[in-house]
Enzyme design. Structure first.
Site, short mmCIF file in Angstrom:
data_model
loop_
_atom_site.label_atom_id
_atom_site.label_comp_id
_atom_site.label_asym_id
_atom_site.label_seq_id
_atom_site.Cartn_x
_atom_site.Cartn_y
_atom_site.Cartn_z
CD GLU A 122 -2.82 1.36 2.76
OE1 GLU A 122 -2.68 0.75 3.45
OE2 GLU A 122 -3.59 2.50 2.20
CB ALA A 263 1.09 -1.91 11.71
CD GLU A 299 -2.11 -1.91 10.87
OE1 GLU A 299 -3.25 -1.58 9.72
OE2 GLU A 299 -2.45 0.01 10.97
CG HIS A 302 -7.59 -1.41 8.76
ND1 HIS A 302 -8.50 -0.14 7.70
CD2 HIS A 302 -5.74 -0.47 8.78
CE1 HIS A 302 -7.88 0.39 7.99
NE2 HIS A 302 -6.29 1.06 8.23
CD GLU A 321 -5.85 3.42 6.73
OE1 GLU A 321 -6.15 3.90 7.82
OE2 GLU A 321 -5.42 2.87 6.50
N1 B3K Z 1 -3.44 1.06 5.76
C1 B3K Z 1 -1.52 1.53 6.04
C2 B3K Z 1 -0.73 2.69 5.47
C3 B3K Z 1 0.18 2.73 4.65
C4 B3K Z 1 0.43 4.03 4.39
C5 B3K Z 1 1.02 3.13 3.07
N2 B3K Z 1 1.91 5.33 2.64
C6 B3K Z 1 -1.62 1.33 7.42
C7 B3K Z 1 -2.55 1.55 8.60
O1 B3K Z 1 -3.57 2.78 8.51
O2 B3K Z 1 -3.45 0.96 9.38
ZN ZN Z 2 -4.96 2.45 8.59
#
Ligand code: B3K
Ligand code: ZN
Length: 854
Positions: A122, A263, A299, A302, A321
């Site tokens: 990502e 993370a 995490e 998510h 996010e």
């Molecule tokens: N989704 C990742 C972050 C990715 C960042 C890319 N530059 C972590 C998070 O927000 O959980």
């Molecule tokens: Zn996140």
């Protein structure tokens, strides 16, 4: 030549091709890893002639369609793309690429972190692994085979469930993984290494057993238990709070030392910065323990908000996010003190997000134009995004919000969707009209909420006015739907509580039957991410501090009071602070509130919070004004600070709510007392007797902030004790960079040359360079411009090594317009120099252009 073309939300088009399945084989080798990708591709748009795949920094080894080599005349390769002329509507495409993980210092794609291979895809890192449709709305079923030397890499991991493993000739072995859930490639991950493994398990509410595995560097197993406990708490919380159950048989977390962020939520295989996994009583602070639980939770959450339902395009990033930050905030609030957590959320928002919203990179939580996507993992998308979700929760109420979440998953599970889809689900499930509310998604800047009060004929009148900053395209900021929770206090008692909904520029509410004008407590629980403009007397603020029901309001009134006096001192450094302030502060000591909350009440607004309040301010005046208020309070109330300090000395270290609060309160008091020479022995004594990192660092921070004579010896002792523990040495570099001393620049040079320092390690770079520029304002902003120059030089080096980290660290420089003209000039000059860098990355280019425009 780097491609500096921006992309726009309005240009979104569905993909011309889909990829049903991807089979990947990784033959891992330091500088020449071979990746074979076999994809089942289908043309979805009959008019699309070419298949255009993304790819960067790849060596194309071979290309086959339906197992036949594709002649060169049928494809074109550029630095960023592979374009194929294919007539078949459905075909199998096999691509072999070669990549160089060892020299990949950008830490995007496949790279080496210490001795291990790991990936970060990502936002757009998968294209550095193989040619692909690297966009979140292309969802495929992945299977992965990983091959590597068995001795060096006993563990070979990828997403989903393990389906096969075995030995190969020449000391190699392999493992195969199959992920049953279709996913975008940004959630793909591979890890190979030699680790210690902490095993656990969780039984879901539908009685399935999930294996939990945490992989850490050899020797760190004892430091993984808190992470494991946090994971189990997160899994249970999501079942109980949102009815969301985990969906694979295994959940793995790997901790690595070289990582660009906190993370990453890769499906079934999270990769973590070791900072958010490893902790024990000696080496971790209370904040570390707290953050580990919060990030593990984030995490994990998510898995539903991000992975099961993902983003249609990267402009929708806040869909996953903002929502997931809101969920992790609720989780932390449930695990600990809700008001103290809320205060911490707000402090972060006010100090950092407000600055972003007022600076050159201001963007709505759903941005409309992006050059480098990694630049948009911002406080705005995350923290303001979470505030926007919180406002929906406030407007709907918890029960209807939950109904909205249920509908969101029922409608969109397994899909890639937009922020509008989310809001529509919320509004359809609740019957609440959110049409006007949607403007929060496309308007940037922090609204100012002005409050006017009137009182006559036993009637109290409250007029709220919102002012929204003009937008980047020059258009005016429009009125937003703002929930404003208030309390009215009469005779030291809250007699009315109400949620007002401001839906136009100005509205007035009338409240009857008051004998005298009530005292207003506004923005209870910080019900909207706005700046407040209100004139309350010291007496009114003291009433709110003492008698509001809402803890946030009680805390905030104290902050407002202090802010008023800090501002007065910035205007006139000889301003005499009134003794009534001491009475108000003494009341904080005397109140029967919990220690963690008291600690927050005693903490003054930070440098950043003050800067956010005043246009073009002289930063040194801010530093001096805060210091003057602090000195005034500790001089007038020495006995109270001292008594509270002594009363809260805890015995042996334990990480529990009560002890955390005690330490926080005690250490705030120490920070005040350390301003008084006759009290400074307390700092030395605490450093020497501490059995835990929280107290040790608190003492060190006092030494560094006041440049106490013992600092050098303490730093040396600390280094000797901890030199082989990377995460603790990060703290050491941070503190050393925070030293408030005229010698700081020679110290910084020595620190850069320290054998344990490397700009290639993001945690180290952030500790030294980041902490200096954020937490040493007196010298970062020193009149000579040396502070700015130091930062710019390190950014120039990082531009080549790791553009993402460079781009993060440049933040304090691009926000130059917050400061007075002499500073603006100096900071601007450094930015202008940076624009002439050879190989300027897209990450920096985007920020420099924004900062220097206009
Ligand atoms: N989704 C990742 C972050 C990715 C960042 C890319 N530059 C972590 C998070 O927000 O959980
Ligand atoms: Zn996140």
């Amino acid at each position: 030549m780097t491609d500096f073309t921006a992309r726009y939300l309005s240009d979104y088009q569905v993909s011309n091709f889909s990829i049903a399945t991807v089979d990947l084989t990784f033959e891992l080798a330091d500088t020449a890893t071979i990746v074979t990708s076999t994809m089942a591709i289908k043309r979805e748009n009959k008019n699309a002639k070419q298949l255009v795949l993304d790819g960067e920094q790849l060596k194309l080894v071979s290309l086959q369609i339906n197992q036949q080599d594709l002649p060169e005349s049928y494809y074109q390769v550029s630095d960023t793309q592979l374009a194929l002329d294919i007539s078949a509507d459905e075909f199998i495409l096999t691509i072999v690429t070669e990549i160089d993980p060892l020299n990949n210092t950008s830490l995007e794609g496949l790279f080496k972190s210490g001795g291990a291979f790991c990936t970060q895809c990502e936002a757009e890192g998968f294209r550095r692994i193989t040619y692909y449709l690297d966009r979140p709305d292309v969802m495929s079923t992945f299977s992965t085979k990983v091959i590597a030397d068995k001795k060096s890499y006993p563990y070979l991991l990828s997403n989903g469930n393990k389906t096969a493993a075995g030995d190969l000739p020449q000391g190699k072995h392999f493992t195969c993984w199959q992920d049953p859930h279709p996913k975008p490639c940004y959630l793909f991950a591979v890890v190979a290494g030699d680790f210690d493994l902490l095993e656990g398990s969780f039984t879901t509410q539908d009685k399935r057993n999930v294996a939990l595995e945490i992989f850490v560097d050899k020797g760190n197993l004892p430091k993984a238990h808190h992470a494991m406990a946090s994971l189990k708490k997160s899994m249970l919380w999501d079942e109980e709070t949102f009815g969301l159950v985990y969906d694979l048989d295994i959940y793995m977390i790997v901790a690595v030392d070289f990582f660009n962020m906190g993370a990453m939520e890769n499906k079934g295989l999270n990769v973590f910065n070791s900072k958010f996994v490893l902790a024990d009583n000696e080496s971790a602070t209370d904040t570390d323990f707290f953050n580990i639980e919060a990030v593990i939770g984030h995490e994990y959450f998510h898995n539903w908000t991000g992975n099961r339902v993902t983003c249609r395009d990267w402009f929708q990033l806040s869909l996953k996010e903002g929502l997931t930050v809101f969920r992790d905030q609720q989780f932390s609030a449930d695990m600990h003190s809700a008001p103290v957590n809320r205060i911490k959320n707000v402090r972060l928002l006010r100090s950092k997000q407000f600055a972003e919203d007022a600076g050159p990179m201001a963007h709505p939580i759903r941005p409309e134009k992006v050059l480098e996507m990694n630049n948009f993992y911002t406080l705005t998308v995350y923290e303001k995004g979470a505030e926007v979700i919180r406002m929906i929760n406030t407007l709907l109420g918890a029960a209807k919000f939950r109904k909205g979440m249920d509908l969101y998953f029922a409608r969109f599970d397994g899909m890639a969707v937009t922020c509008d889809d989310f809001i529509n689900a919320m509004s359809d499930a609740s019957g609440v009209d959110l049409v006007l509310f949607k403007a929060w998604y496309h308007q940037s800047g922090t609204p100012i909420l002005s409050v006017e009060e009137g009182f006559s004929n036993e009637q109290y009148q409250l007029t709220l006015t919102q002012t929204n900053p003009s937008q980047k395209d020059g258009s005016e900021g429009k009125a937003l739907h703002i929930p404003v929770a208030i309390e009215l206090i009469e005779n030291n008692k809250v007699i009315r509580r109400q949620l007002l909904e401001l839906t136009s520029e100005q509205q007035t509410w009338t409240f009857d039957n008051f004998v005298e004008k009530p005292v207003l407590a506004v923005l209870a629980d910080f019900s909207a991410p706005v700046k407040l403009s209100i004139n309350q007397t010291d007496q009114e603020l003291a009433t709110v501090m003492a008698f509001a029901d809402d803890e946030f309001c009680r805390w905030d009134a104290g902050q407002q009071l202090m802010l008023n006096y800090i501002k007065a001192l910035i205007d006139d450094s000889s301003f005499a602070l009134p003794n009534s302030l001491l009475t108000t502060y003494q009341a904080i000591f005397d109140a029967n509130t919990d220690n963690a909350f008291k600690a927050e009440q005693l903490s003054l607004p930070s440098f950043d919070e003050v800067v956010a309040e005043i246009a073009q301010v002289d930063p040194i005046k801010v530093v001096n004004a805060i210091a003057a208020v602090k000195l005034f309070l500790v001089t007038g109330l020495t006995a109270s600070f001292e008594k509270t300090f002594i009363d809260n000395k805890a015995s042996a270290y334990k990480y529990s709510g009560e002890e955390v609060g005690q330490r926080a309160l005690k250490n705030v008091c120490l920070s005040y007392l350390s301003l008084l020479e006759q009290q400074q022995s307390k700092v030395v004594e605490q450093y020497q007797s501490s059995d835990n990192m929280t107290d040790t660092l608190a003492a060190l921070a006092c030494s560094a902030d006041n440049n106490l004579v013992d600092l050098a010896g303490q730093l040396q002792h600390f280094e000797q004790k901890w030199h082989s523990t990377a995460l603790v040495m990060d703290k050491w570099f941070s503190l050393a960079a925070q030293q408030c001393s005229t010698n700081i620049f020679s110290s910084l040079d020595r620190l850069l040359a320290h054998p344990l320092f490397s700009l290639k390690n993001p945690n180290r770079a952030r500790s030294l360079v980041g902490n200096f520029s954020v937490n040493n304002p007196r010298y970062f902003h020193c009149q000579s411009g040396q502070g700015y120059q130091f930062l710019a030089e390190q950014i120039a080096l990082l531009n080549e090594i790791n553009p993402q980290v460079a781009s993060r660290l440049i933040t304090p420089l691009i926000q130059f317009r917050s400061f007075d003209l002499p500073r603006q000039k100096l900071m601007r000059a450094e930015l202008e120099k940076l624009t002439t860098l050879k190989n300027l990355s897209k990450d920096l280019k985007e920020k420099l252009d924004a900062a220097l425009a206009g």
